[in-house]
Each structure stands twice: as structure tokens, then as C-alpha cells.
Design an enzyme around this catalytic site. Structure first.
Site, PDB file in Angstrom:
ATOM      1  N   HIS A 161       0.838  -1.192   0.000  1.00 59.22           N
ATOM      2  CA  HIS A 161       0.000   0.000   0.000  1.00 59.22           C
ATOM      3  C   HIS A 161       0.876   1.245   0.000  1.00 59.22           C
ATOM      4  O   HIS A 161       1.762   1.387   0.856  1.00 59.22           O
ATOM      5  CB  HIS A 161      -0.931  -0.031   1.210  1.00 59.22           C
ATOM      6  CG  HIS A 161      -1.919  -1.156   1.123  1.00 59.22           C
ATOM      7  ND1 HIS A 161      -2.248  -1.969   2.174  1.00 59.22           N
ATOM      8  CD2 HIS A 161      -2.624  -1.607   0.051  1.00 59.22           C
ATOM      9  CE1 HIS A 161      -3.134  -2.875   1.757  1.00 59.22           C
ATOM     10  NE2 HIS A 161      -3.368  -2.674   0.472  1.00 59.22           N
ATOM     11  N   GLU A 164       1.767   3.516   3.113  1.00 62.92           N
ATOM     12  CA  GLU A 164       2.251   2.878   4.341  1.00 62.92           C
ATOM     13  C   GLU A 164       3.785   2.871   4.342  1.00 62.92           C
ATOM     14  O   GLU A 164       4.433   1.827   4.356  1.00 62.92           O
ATOM     15  CB  GLU A 164       1.624   1.485   4.460  1.00 62.92           C
ATOM     16  CG  GLU A 164       0.103   1.595   4.592  1.00 62.92           C
ATOM     17  CD  GLU A 164      -0.652   0.280   4.478  1.00 62.92           C
ATOM     18  OE1 GLU A 164       0.002  -0.784   4.503  1.00 62.92           O
ATOM     19  OE2 GLU A 164      -1.888   0.314   4.350  1.00 62.92           O
ATOM     20  N   HIS A 286       2.651  -3.804   6.951  1.00 65.00           N
ATOM     21  CA  HIS A 286       1.626  -2.805   6.625  1.00 65.00           C
ATOM     22  C   HIS A 286       1.555  -1.820   7.778  1.00 65.00           C
ATOM     23  O   HIS A 286       2.203  -1.982   8.799  1.00 65.00           O
ATOM     24  CB  HIS A 286       0.258  -3.482   6.466  1.00 65.00           C
ATOM     25  CG  HIS A 286       0.105  -4.276   5.203  1.00 65.00           C
ATOM     26  ND1 HIS A 286      -0.583  -3.808   4.116  1.00 65.00           N
ATOM     27  CD2 HIS A 286       0.539  -5.515   4.870  1.00 65.00           C
ATOM     28  CE1 HIS A 286      -0.571  -4.728   3.149  1.00 65.00           C
ATOM     29  NE2 HIS A 286       0.109  -5.777   3.583  1.00 65.00           N
ATOM     30  N   GLU A 354       0.748  -5.034  11.298  1.00 62.58           N
ATOM     31  CA  GLU A 354       0.226  -3.680  11.085  1.00 62.58           C
ATOM     32  C   GLU A 354       0.988  -2.778  12.047  1.00 62.58           C
ATOM     33  O   GLU A 354       0.735  -2.781  13.257  1.00 62.58           O
ATOM     34  CB  GLU A 354      -1.278  -3.629  11.365  1.00 62.58           C
ATOM     35  CG  GLU A 354      -2.122  -4.465  10.416  1.00 62.58           C
ATOM     36  CD  GLU A 354      -2.394  -3.776   9.078  1.00 62.58           C
ATOM     37  OE1 GLU A 354      -1.922  -2.638   8.875  1.00 62.58           O
ATOM     38  OE2 GLU A 354      -3.091  -4.381   8.245  1.00 62.58           O
TER      39      GLU A 354
END
Ligand code: 0X9
Ligand code: ZN
Length: 496
Positions: A161, A164, A286, A354
Site C-alpha cells: 500500500h 504505508e 503494513h 500492522e
């Protein structure tokens, strides 16, 4: 009186930013509370991106138009970031020397320099080319990097992404430490010698460049679709239950799955690499939410025969960064993600971290976020050679374990999870464990014959490795018959 001036100023700027964002229909970050699981799923299935900041609190990226369906008084809506494009610009402006995010250009330079400085253990590969013609780079780290040795293989990747950026930092910092630690740090040296680790710090270069140069809050790649829509969500494009949950067929939305599974050069690059390397483990980096996630992601309660092993792994990784470990679908289901494809296809131990509490933390937090997460990366690289070896589907041959310490670790981890695995996973694990034990006995017998009793002593003091003791003795007896007297006189396990 004085104190009011900055407050008024900040309020005025906030209102101005919010109203200009409104006028441009620019994305905002909004916080909602008290949503039911069904309502969260509905939002995820509508193509909007959801993240979580705590129990029952979700944050959603949505333009003012998209918010019309979301905002309701009973959800206590709050605008967290009124203009996400301006937020990106602010993050870029807030950098200083020594605390700044990699640009794609600087990343390419760094990778080329690191390969040159560590050419005995690092090899840079171009694994694909993006829509805009940029190279997708992968650095392989291993002793004999030009040979495909029978060593457990691991994939560490960042920036599926675009926005990120912190994911790239953690991947790059792990790579840098691994290269610089070789020959200096015993553990990192072992990881280089006994693993083949592939780093893909930026899978989505076009998206990252777009977000950084256009100061735009961007998630997807840059596939041109229509005059007003660009981009496929790369982490919805893998071919495992593709297009079924937490995604959309609307190309204008943030979680567009693409026209077909593996339609994108970026995911095709990973596919080709994974089909060749058959990774034992993979870590997708991420941001954000402070979570360690394990498969499956496509549906709640999707059966995963290795769930208990994943739980152990995710909890152990979470001990490094203090994050929460959970099944990927726990918050909301999302299909076509890398981890599901790797685990579903190859039984790769594929997890996601994350990182942090914001898509783009201020640059002065990069060092701290790396300090928290790099040890978890090394931990998983290590476990690729222990848990990864006794995972069903792994093509890794235990006979090719080259080092007694690695084989010992594989035995200990294998025995530790054996009893908690469900029957369908236990059979394979038990069989492989037995072969790893036999291999360990060969390696330890060799060590002992050459006067090195370190791992033999470990085996004798570790109850999980008990079953290897008779195998070692047998092997030594066999060896002494075939090779004459042992070199390990005085500590001969055959006689102990
Ligand atoms: O949605 C994603 O692709 C990942 N989250 S992110 O905020 N970085 O975009 C997470 C994928 C894992 N899956 C689920 N939440 N189900
Ligand atoms: Zn992401």
C-alpha cells in the site's frame, strides 16, 4: 488572552482544511464507534478501507461523498484527519536529516550500495516492472547468494500500500542490520548462513512515488483504468478466494480487487518468486493498528489446520513489539490478500504486522518503530527453519538442514506445537519431526566426532529433544564402526 490566539489559529486552520477538503471531496479519516460486526463488514465490502484503533473503534478512509452513508449520530463520528492529502504533505515537510522516509530513488541507491558493500551475501534482483516502468526490486540475503541452496526461504515485504511508508522502513532496517550483522553477530550470521531471505521493501513503487511526489493519500498501484479511476489494491489481487470479501469491483474505490486475480505486474512478480522459492515463511509489513495477523483473512472461522502454530508464532512475535496478535478476519474479512494465497497455496507461514498507530507516523518515530519491529522480523526468519520445516506443504527437505543448532531448534519448536495441532496437521508434523530428529542426530554425531559437544549437551538437557538421544548414540556407534574411533574421546555419547 495570549493562549487563545494559537487555539483560534489552529481551529481556523482545521476548519479551513476541512472545508477545502470538502470542496475537493478529498479523503478524510473518520472515527466511528459502536458498530456491529455486520456494519463493519458492510463498510469493508463497499470498498472503503477500515483500520482499528481499539475495541469497538474503527477508523475509515472516506471522501465526504462516501461518508454520507456512514455518518450517523449513534456512531459518534469524529473527523480524525480532515484532509489526508494535506496530512501527507505535512509528513513530508516534517522530515529532517537522519529522520526521513525513503523515497523510491534513495531506496534504489541504498540497495545498490548495500549489494556492492556486501556482495558475498547480498544479491539484488529485478523481479518485475510496474505500469509506469519502475523496477520492483528484491534483495536476496544468504551465504552463496547466487546458488539456490536447500535452505528455508523467507519473504519480507513492504509497501503493498502506497501510503504505508513505515512498512518500507522496517523492511530496509531489517535488511541493513542483517547485512551489517553478518560476521559480527552470531544470531544474524546464522540467519544468513542457514536461510535464504528475500526482501521486497517496496512492492508498489508507482504508488509510493505518487503519494510522495503528488502529496496524495494513495493506497493502490497506478494501473490506468478510466479517465477518473486508477489503481488496483494489490492486497486484494492474489488468487485465493479472490473478489469475495472486503473488496469491490468498483475501480474508483480504495480496495478495488482488479479486473482479475493476478492482473497486476506487482502481484505477478510475487507469484513468480513464490512459485520458485516456495517460502517457508513470509512477513507482510503494513500500517497501522499495532497488530500481528495470521490467516485466513477471507472469512471468519475459515478452517486453518495450522491455526495453533500460527497463534504461537504470532504471540511470540507480538512479544517483541507489544502488539496484539489475532486472526486476520477478526475485525473484518478481506479476500485476495497475500497471506491467504501463500498459506492456502504453499502452506507458507505467512503473517502480517500492522505497524504503529498511523498510516504515516511522523518521521521522528521511524527509529522507535524499527526498534520495536525489526526483532520480530528476525524472529520469523529464524522460525522459517523450525516451524517452517514441519509445516504441511513445505517442500523443504529436512535432510538438507546443514547445521545442528538449526535442526535442534526445529525439533524443539516442532515438539512444542505437536500436541496442540489438530489431527490433520499433526500427522505430517510428526513425520517430518522424526526426519528432522534423524538429521539432527547425524549432525550432532559429526559435531561430537570433531570435539564439539555444545548441541549434544543441549539435547541432553532439553526434555523435548529426548527422542533424539538414542538416535545420536546409534549414529555414533554406526560411525565408529565405519570410520574407526571417534575424535570426541571422553565425551562419547555412545558410551554415556
Ligand atoms: O486491508 C489490508 O490489506 C491490510 N490492512 S491495511 O490497513 N494495511 O490495508 C490487512 C489485511 C489483513 N486482513 C484483514 N483485516 N482481514
Ligand atoms: Zn496495508
Amino acid at each position: 488572552m495570549k493562549g487563545w490566539i494559537p487555539i483560534l489559529l489552529v481551529t481556523a486552520i482545521f476548519c479551513f482544511a476541512a472545508s477545502t477538503a470538502q470542496a475537493r471531496n478529498a479523503p478524510q479519516l473518520i472515527r466511528l464507534r459502536g458498530l456491529s460486526q455486520d456494519q463493519i463488514r458492510e463498510i469493508a465490502d463497499s470498498g472503503l478501507e477500515i483500520t482499528v484503533t481499539g475495541k469497538g473503534v474503527v477508523e475509515v478512509v472516506a471522501t465526504p461523498d462516501e461518508q454520507k452513508l456512514l455518518i450517523r449520530p449513534d456512531r459518534s463520528p469524529e473527523i480524525v484527519i480532515p484532509d489526508l492529502d494535506a496530512y501527507v504533505a505535512g509528513r513530508l515537510a516534517g522530515q529532517r536529516r537522519g529522520a526521513e522516509y525513503f523515497t523510491y530513488e534513495r531506496l534504489v541507491e541504498a540497495l545498490e550500495m548495500w549489494e556492492a558493500n556486501h556482495s558475498a551475501i547480498a544479491r539484488l534482483h529485478v523481479i518485475g516492472r510496474t505500469w509506469e516502468g519502475r523496477d520492483i526490486l528484491a534483495m536476496k540475503v544468504s551465504d552463496n547468494p547466487d546458488r539456490d541452496e536447500a535452505e528455508p526461504a523467507v519473504l519480507i515485504n513492504g509497501a503493498h500500500h502506497a501510503r504505508e511508508w513505515i512498512s518500507t522502513e522496517v523492511a530496509m532496517e531489517s535488511l541493513r542490520q542483517l547485512l551489517e550483522g553478518y560476521g559480527r553477530d552470531a544470531n544474524l550470521t546464522r540467519l544468513v548462513n542457514e536461510r535464504e531471505t528475500w526482501f521486497v521493501p517496496v512492492l508498489n513503487p508507482d504508488g509510493v512515488v505518487f503519494s510522495q511526489t503528488q502529496e496524495r493519500y494513495w493506497r493502490k498501484n497506478r494501473r490506468p483504468i478510466t479517465a477518473t479511476a486508477w489503481g488496483v489494491d494489490l492486497n486484494r489481487n492474489y488468487d485465493y478466494t479472490w473478489g469475495t470479501s472486503g473488496t469491490t469491483a468498483d475501480p474508483a474505490k480504495d480496495t478495488f480487487a482488479g479486473p482479475a486475480a493476478f492482473s497486476e505486474p506487482e502481484t505477478q512478480a510475487i507469484k513468480a518468486l513464490a512459485e520458485r522459492e516456495r517460502f517457508q515463511a513470509c512477513l507482510a509489513l503494513h500500517s497501522y493498528s499495532e497488530l500481528v495477523l495470521y490467516p485466513y483473512s477471507y472469512a471468519k472461522n475459515a478452517p486453518n489446520p495450522d491455526k495453533s502454530r500460527f497463534q504461537v508464532l504470532a504471540q511470540d512475535m507480538a512479544a517483541f513489539n507489544g502488539y496484539q496478535s489475532q486472526n486476520s478476519a477478526e475485525l473484518y474479512a478481506a479476500s485476495g490478500v497475500l497471506d491467504d494465497w501463500l498459506y492456502g497455496t504453499f502452506r507458507t507461514l505467512a503473517l502480517t504486522i500492522e505497524i504503529g498507530r498511523a498510516f504515516i507516523p511522523p518521521a521522528d518515530q521511524i527509529a522507535e518503530l524499527c526498534r520495536l519491529n525489526v526483532p520480530a522480523v528476525f524472529f520469523l526468519i529464524d522460525k522459517a527453519g523450525t516451524h517452517g520445516v514441519t509445516t504441511p506443504g513445505s517442500l523443504f527437505v529436512p535432510e538438507s538442514l546443514a547445521d545442528s543448532r538449526t535442526a535442534f531448534d526445529a525439533v524443539v519448536d516442532g515438539v512444542a506445537v505437536l500436541s496442540i495441532l489438530p489431527p490433520e496437521a499433526r500427522m505430517f508434523a510428526a513425520d517430518t519431526l522424526r526426519s528432522v530428529g534423524v538429521r539432527l542426530s547425524e549432525l550432532v554425531a559429526f559435531d561430537v566426532r570433531h570435539g564439539d559437544t555444545a548441541v549434544w549437551n543441549l539435547i541432553r538437557s532439553t526434555p523435548e529433544a529426548d527422542f533424539v538421544i538414542p538416535l545420536v548414540r546409534e549414529r555414533l556407534r554406526f560411525d565408529s564402526l565405519h570410520h574407526g574411533a571417534t575424535d570426541g574421546e571422553g565425551c562419547d555419547p555412545a558410551r554415556n
